[in-house]
Design an enzyme around this catalytic site. Structure first.
Site, short mmCIF file in Angstrom:
data_model
loop_
_atom_site.label_atom_id
_atom_site.label_comp_id
_atom_site.label_asym_id
_atom_site.label_seq_id
_atom_site.Cartn_x
_atom_site.Cartn_y
_atom_site.Cartn_z
CD1 TRP A 110 -21.06 -4.84 20.25
CD2 TRP A 110 -20.15 -5.83 18.52
NE1 TRP A 110 -21.70 -4.62 19.38
CE2 TRP A 110 -21.24 -5.55 18.36
CE3 TRP A 110 -19.15 -6.35 17.62
CZ2 TRP A 110 -21.78 -5.37 16.92
CZ3 TRP A 110 -19.67 -6.75 16.35
CH2 TRP A 110 -21.08 -6.28 16.14
CG ASP A 136 -12.14 -0.49 26.46
OD1 ASP A 136 -11.67 -1.39 25.86
OD2 ASP A 136 -12.42 -0.40 27.74
CD1 TRP A 141 3.45 -2.16 21.01
CD2 TRP A 141 3.56 -3.35 19.33
NE1 TRP A 141 3.82 -1.36 19.74
CE2 TRP A 141 3.59 -2.26 18.52
CE3 TRP A 141 3.44 -4.26 18.38
CZ2 TRP A 141 3.62 -1.84 17.28
CZ3 TRP A 141 3.43 -4.11 17.07
CH2 TRP A 141 3.50 -2.78 16.43
NE ARG A 195 -11.24 2.62 29.01
CZ ARG A 195 -10.01 2.40 28.99
NH1 ARG A 195 -9.04 3.03 29.59
NH2 ARG A 195 -9.77 1.20 28.75
NE ARG A 236 -5.28 -5.39 22.96
CZ ARG A 236 -6.43 -4.64 22.61
NH1 ARG A 236 -6.99 -4.71 21.51
NH2 ARG A 236 -7.17 -3.84 23.44
CG HIS A 262 -10.70 -5.30 16.58
ND1 HIS A 262 -10.34 -4.10 17.72
CD2 HIS A 262 -9.83 -6.32 17.14
CE1 HIS A 262 -9.81 -4.96 18.79
NE2 HIS A 262 -9.32 -6.13 18.37
CG ASN A 279 -13.59 -1.87 18.62
OD1 ASN A 279 -14.67 -1.79 18.68
ND2 ASN A 279 -12.50 -1.17 18.28
CG LEU A 320 -12.33 16.19 12.14
CD1 LEU A 320 -12.48 16.75 13.37
CD2 LEU A 320 -13.21 15.31 11.84
CB SER A 361 -1.99 1.90 23.86
OG SER A 361 -2.21 0.48 24.58
CB THR A 362 3.23 1.84 23.99
OG1 THR A 362 2.79 2.57 25.41
CG2 THR A 362 3.65 3.37 23.25
CD GLU A 363 0.93 0.89 27.83
OE1 GLU A 363 1.88 1.46 28.38
OE2 GLU A 363 0.31 1.37 26.95
#
Length: 224
Positions: A17, A12, A61, A172, A63, A29, A14, A122, A57-59
């Site tokens: 900033w 969280d 969208w 976070r 933006r 970003h 980006n 990894l 996230s699904t949320e």
């Protein structure tokens, strides 16, 4: 000392900033990708086997479309330019979320997963168009369709993280204290670290400090 196999991160800050330093959310970003590369390197150095990054996230969208398009273009460029390097470093890429992006990005994600599928140093789980509530409801629907007995063991088989151990740590950044619909089932016993720094400012020293603190915590899991 607590064993550590899986770290989950909500990256969280980006956009904030970018506005602060470059007067552009998109530049934030872009800067955040450099932090991703640093954290991947340190995760390998710490011999941690799983790293889950909440990328979209699904949320998200909700933006502005111009920002969403930039984010996906950034991801396309990153995979196109860095996939071979990730593969050479024996890194596996796994996508969790619903892949309903452009044909180009969907194809690139598929090829990235396929190319790195046997790598072992990894596993990076990239959460794209991911929402935990949707994941849980979808898992229950599949259980019902298969007439499977409802219990924890069976339920976990229908999650997108079915073959992945639950995270021991959630980080976070961005000075926001919430889970934002991220791995709600899987984080039940994770140690949560909320960092004030915005994601592009987060560095290896911050990461190592959290890992050291986690390893010194007495984890009871309900016991005394």
């Amino acid at each position: 000392m607590n064993p550590l196999n899986h770290v989950a991160i909500i990256m969280d800050g980006n956009g904030r900033w970018g506005l602060k330093h470059r007067n552009s959310r998109n530049e934030g970003h872009k800067a955040g990708l450099h932090t991703v590369e640093k954290i991947i390197k340190e995760t390998i150095r710490q011999k941690i086997k799983y790293l889950t990054l909440y990328a979209f996230s699904t949320e998200n969208w909700k933006r502005p479309k111009i920002e969403i398009n930039y984010l996906f273009k950034l991801l396309e460029n990153f995979l196109s330019n860095k996939l071979e390097d990730l593969h050479k470093k024996n890194i596996k890429l796994n996508i969790i979320g619903v892949k309903n992006f452009s044909k180009k990005l969907n194809k690139l994600l598929y090829l990235s997963e396929k190319k790195t599928s046997k790598n072992e140093i990894l596993q990076i789980n990239l959460a794209l168009n991911y929402g935990s509530k949707f994941e849980i409801v979808n898992a229950l629907k599949k259980m019902n369709q298969n007439n499977d007995t409802i219990n924890e063991k069976n339920f976990k088989k229908y999650l997108q993280t079915k073959d992945i151990p639950d995270p021991e740590i959630l980080i976070r950044t961005g000075n926001t204290k919430r889970l934002s619909n991220f791995l709600l089932w899987q984080l039940a016993y994770a140690e949560i670290f909320f960092e004030k720094k915005l994601w592009p400012d987060f560095n290896e020293k911050d990461y190592i400090k959290i890992i050291k603190k986690f390893k010194s915590i007495k984890r009871n899991f309900g016991k005394i």
